[in-house]
Design a protein around this motif. Structure first.
Motif, PDB file in Angstrom:
ATOM      1  N   VAL A 102      77.540  66.203  19.111  1.00 33.44           N
ATOM      2  CA  VAL A 102      77.948  64.812  18.851  1.00 33.44           C
ATOM      3  C   VAL A 102      79.454  64.628  18.701  1.00 33.44           C
ATOM      4  CG1 VAL A 102      75.751  64.129  17.791  1.00 33.44           C
ATOM      5  CG2 VAL A 102      77.526  65.171  16.366  1.00 33.44           C
ATOM      6  N   GLU A 103      80.255  65.664  18.962  1.00 31.54           N
ATOM      7  CA  GLU A 103      81.692  65.536  18.694  1.00 31.54           C
ATOM      8  C   GLU A 103      82.370  64.487  19.572  1.00 31.54           C
ATOM      9  OE1 GLU A 103      83.651  69.238  19.265  1.00 31.54           O
ATOM     10  OE2 GLU A 103      82.579  69.706  21.106  1.00 31.54           O
ATOM     11  N   ASN A 104      81.764  64.129  20.700  1.00 33.00           N
ATOM     12  CA  ASN A 104      82.333  63.099  21.568  1.00 33.00           C
ATOM     13  C   ASN A 104      81.577  61.776  21.466  1.00 33.00           C
ATOM     14  OD1 ASN A 104      84.343  64.850  22.662  1.00 33.00           O
ATOM     15  ND2 ASN A 104      82.769  65.771  23.989  1.00 33.00           N
ATOM     16  N   ALA A 105      80.791  61.626  20.419  1.00 31.73           N
ATOM     17  CA  ALA A 105      79.973  60.421  20.275  1.00 31.73           C
ATOM     18  C   ALA A 105      80.852  59.191  20.053  1.00 31.73           C
ATOM     19  CB  ALA A 105      79.013  60.579  19.105  1.00 31.73           C
ATOM     20  N   THR A 106      80.401  58.066  20.563  1.00 30.76           N
ATOM     21  CA  THR A 106      81.085  56.789  20.350  1.00 30.76           C
ATOM     22  C   THR A 106      80.162  55.763  19.687  1.00 30.76           C
ATOM     23  OG1 THR A 106      80.506  56.094  22.599  1.00 30.76           O
ATOM     24  CG2 THR A 106      82.669  57.116  22.286  1.00 30.76           C
ATOM     25  N   ASP A 107      78.846  55.971  19.755  1.00 27.24           N
ATOM     26  CA  ASP A 107      77.909  55.047  19.131  1.00 27.24           C
ATOM     27  C   ASP A 107      77.743  55.393  17.655  1.00 27.24           C
ATOM     28  OD1 ASP A 107      76.518  57.470  20.215  1.00 27.24           O
ATOM     29  OD2 ASP A 107      74.855  56.611  19.087  1.00 27.24           O
ATOM     30  N   ARG A 108      77.261  54.429  16.872  1.00 27.98           N
ATOM     31  CA  ARG A 108      77.176  54.624  15.427  1.00 27.98           C
ATOM     32  C   ARG A 108      76.236  55.761  15.045  1.00 27.98           C
ATOM     33  NH1 ARG A 108      75.017  53.348  10.494  1.00 27.98           N
ATOM     34  NH2 ARG A 108      76.526  52.617   8.937  1.00 27.98           N
ATOM     35  N   ASP A 109      75.091  55.867  15.720  1.00 30.35           N
ATOM     36  CA  ASP A 109      74.147  56.930  15.379  1.00 30.35           C
ATOM     37  C   ASP A 109      74.793  58.304  15.507  1.00 30.35           C
ATOM     38  OD1 ASP A 109      72.182  55.131  14.803  1.00 30.35           O
ATOM     39  OD2 ASP A 109      71.083  55.383  16.696  1.00 30.35           O
ATOM     40  N   LEU A 111      78.033  58.989  15.486  1.00 34.23           N
ATOM     41  CA  LEU A 111      79.138  59.147  14.541  1.00 34.23           C
ATOM     42  C   LEU A 111      78.641  59.477  13.138  1.00 34.23           C
ATOM     43  CD1 LEU A 111      81.453  56.223  15.700  1.00 34.23           C
ATOM     44  CD2 LEU A 111      81.921  58.678  15.902  1.00 34.23           C
ATOM     45  N   VAL A 112      77.524  58.868  12.737  1.00 37.84           N
ATOM     46  CA  VAL A 112      76.945  59.173  11.421  1.00 37.84           C
ATOM     47  C   VAL A 112      76.554  60.646  11.349  1.00 37.84           C
ATOM     48  CG1 VAL A 112      74.922  58.781   9.960  1.00 37.84           C
ATOM     49  CG2 VAL A 112      76.180  56.841  10.883  1.00 37.84           C
ATOM     50  N   VAL A 113      75.930  61.145  12.417  1.00 35.12           N
ATOM     51  CA  VAL A 113      75.548  62.559  12.432  1.00 35.12           C
ATOM     52  C   VAL A 113      76.783  63.446  12.440  1.00 35.12           C
ATOM     53  CG1 VAL A 113      74.288  64.347  13.682  1.00 35.12           C
ATOM     54  CG2 VAL A 113      73.386  62.022  13.608  1.00 35.12           C
ATOM     55  N   LEU A 114      77.808  63.053  13.189  1.00 36.09           N
ATOM     56  CA  LEU A 114      79.041  63.836  13.248  1.00 36.09           C
ATOM     57  C   LEU A 114      79.695  63.929  11.871  1.00 36.09           C
ATOM     58  CD1 LEU A 114      81.237  65.308  14.851  1.00 36.09           C
ATOM     59  CD2 LEU A 114      82.239  63.068  15.387  1.00 36.09           C
ATOM     60  N   ALA A 115      79.750  62.813  11.150  1.00 36.97           N
ATOM     61  CA  ALA A 115      80.329  62.830   9.803  1.00 36.97           C
ATOM     62  C   ALA A 115      79.537  63.754   8.881  1.00 36.97           C
ATOM     63  CB  ALA A 115      80.355  61.416   9.233  1.00 36.97           C
ATOM     64  N   ALA A 116      78.211  63.671   8.947  1.00 37.61           N
ATOM     65  CA  ALA A 116      77.372  64.506   8.086  1.00 37.61           C
ATOM     66  C   ALA A 116      77.526  65.982   8.429  1.00 37.61           C
ATOM     67  CB  ALA A 116      75.913  64.082   8.224  1.00 37.61           C
ATOM     68  N   ALA A 117      77.643  66.305   9.715  1.00 32.99           N
ATOM     69  CA  ALA A 117      77.797  67.705  10.126  1.00 32.99           C
ATOM     70  C   ALA A 117      79.140  68.256   9.677  1.00 32.99           C
ATOM     71  CB  ALA A 117      77.652  67.810  11.644  1.00 32.99           C
ATOM     72  N   ARG A 118      80.197  67.466   9.842  1.00 29.72           N
ATOM     73  CA  ARG A 118      81.515  67.921   9.389  1.00 29.72           C
ATOM     74  C   ARG A 118      81.536  68.144   7.883  1.00 29.72           C
ATOM     75  NH1 ARG A 118      85.075  63.756  13.194  1.00 29.72           N
ATOM     76  NH2 ARG A 118      85.449  65.238  14.901  1.00 29.72           N
ATOM     77  N   LEU A 119      80.887  67.253   7.143  1.00 29.10           N
ATOM     78  CA  LEU A 119      80.823  67.417   5.689  1.00 29.10           C
ATOM     79  C   LEU A 119      80.066  68.688   5.326  1.00 29.10           C
ATOM     80  CD1 LEU A 119      81.062  66.578   2.735  1.00 29.10           C
ATOM     81  CD2 LEU A 119      79.111  65.046   3.078  1.00 29.10           C
ATOM     82  N   MET A 120      78.948  68.938   5.993  1.00 32.63           N
ATOM     83  CA  MET A 120      78.149  70.118   5.676  1.00 32.63           C
ATOM     84  C   MET A 120      78.952  71.395   5.898  1.00 32.63           C
ATOM     85  SD  MET A 120      74.430  71.269   7.130  1.00 32.63           S
ATOM     86  CE  MET A 120      75.037  72.109   8.587  1.00 32.63           C
TER      87      MET A 120
END
Length: 329
Positions: A102-109, A111-120
């Motif tokens: 998801v690192e190149n994601a542009t849609d909200r779904d 981006l939400v997963v990308l934020a959660a993965a980076r936090l983890m």
């Protein structure tokens, strides 16, 4: 419909038509894996649900590549975020694989997963590699902000990102930036509904402990001590319910309290707090030596530092000697 019944029905329907009902089942399993229960006995069910969701998404991607990668990333984050006994390496691998999807994601779904993965990943790295955790925590914070408006759970995750960011900045010698991040994190937790705060009590208490630590670093001892009062009561109670989960944070908080009392020249209270903190670390080391004996050695050195500040040099020497003996084993 009860959630367990829904999962059971979706399992049966997925055997008939995987392409149609498999994604629904996988998402239901991810939701189950994210259900927060304080008692550790619930962790096994959360782990099993996340493992099943990941396996199911891998089957779906094998059948139809390019359609379910965001779902797999979400399941991988859920799998790595369950507070079970997985190794740090496995959680890092799950988080990094999720980021790759998801690192190149542009849609909200996405981006939400990308934020959660980076936090983890940042949470896994913060203790041993704060230099690596810091940019990930900052990226997680920025990504959550891009996803605004945020729901209650997403605002809680933003607060957790700020907590990790504050920890890394404090460890890396940026006290002003650490204080700002920790104040923002605690304020976000305060604005959450009561039920959300209760469900995510460990994260909230960790944020409060971090803020108290930053206040002490800025010599705002009375303010820090006031902040710790409620957190100490909550942690003391929860440590009786789930000691392995809450005693580490309680130990950290007690060291902060001890430093507050040292700064306020309250010697007896400082000694009581630091001895209580070391007592919790001893209990943890007895119940899980591999994980917590190094922590006990660090706690003993912290105790020695407090005793030195109080002019109790003989007791400081004893604590240092015990720490050195433990580190040499």
């Amino acid at each position: 419909m009860l959630f367990a019944v829904r999962v059971t029905l979706l399992r049966q329907l997925s055997r008939i038509d995987l392409a149609r009902f498999g994604p629904m089942l996988a998402e239901a399993l991810v939701t189950r894996s994210q259900q927060v229960k304080i008692r550790r006995s619930f962790v096994r069910r959360r782990s099993a649900a996340a493992d099943e969701a990941v396996a199911l998404y891998r089957r779906l991607i094998q059948d139809r590549p390019g359609r379910h990668e965001v779902g797999l990333a979400r399941a991988l984050v859920a799998q790595g975020s369950v507070p079970d006994d997985r190794t740090v390496e496995s959680a890092l691998a799950q988080g990094r694989e999720a980021i790759g999807y998801v690192e190149n994601a542009t849609d909200r779904d996405g981006l939400v997963v990308l934020a959660a993965a980076r936090l983890m990943v940042a949470m896994q790295l913060r203790t041993d590699a704060p230099h690596d955790a810091l940019p990930l925590a900052d990226q997680a914070r920025e990504t959550w902000l891009w996803c605004a408006p945020l729901g209650d759970r997403e605002r809680m995750e933003l607060a957790r990102s700020l907590t990790v960011l504050g920890y890394c900045r404090a460890v890396l010698g940026e006290p002003a930036e650490a204080l700002a991040a920790r104040e923002e994190a605690v304020e976000l937790f305060r604005r959450l509904p009561l039920w959300t705060r209760l469900k995510h009590m460990p994260a909230r208490l960790e944020a409060m402990t971090g803020l108290a630590d930053s206040l002490v670093s800025h010599r705002r001892f009375a303010e820090a001590l006031t902040l710790t009062t409620g957190a100490r009561e909550d942690l003391t109670f929860m440590s009786r319910v789930e000691p392995l989960r809450f005693r580490p944070t309680l130990g950290n908080l007690l060291f902060v309290i001890a430093r507050c009392h040292v700064g306020l020249r309250e010697q007896d209270a400082a000694v009581a707090a630091v001895e209580d903190a070391v007592g919790h670390c001893r209990w943890l080391a007895e119940h899980d030596p591999v994980r917590y004996q190094p922590r006990l050695a660090v706690a003993l050195r912290g105790q020695a530092s407090v005793f030195t500040d109080l002019g109790r040099y003989e007791e400081a020497a004893w604590a240092t000697s015990e720490a050195e003996a433990m580190e040499s084993r």
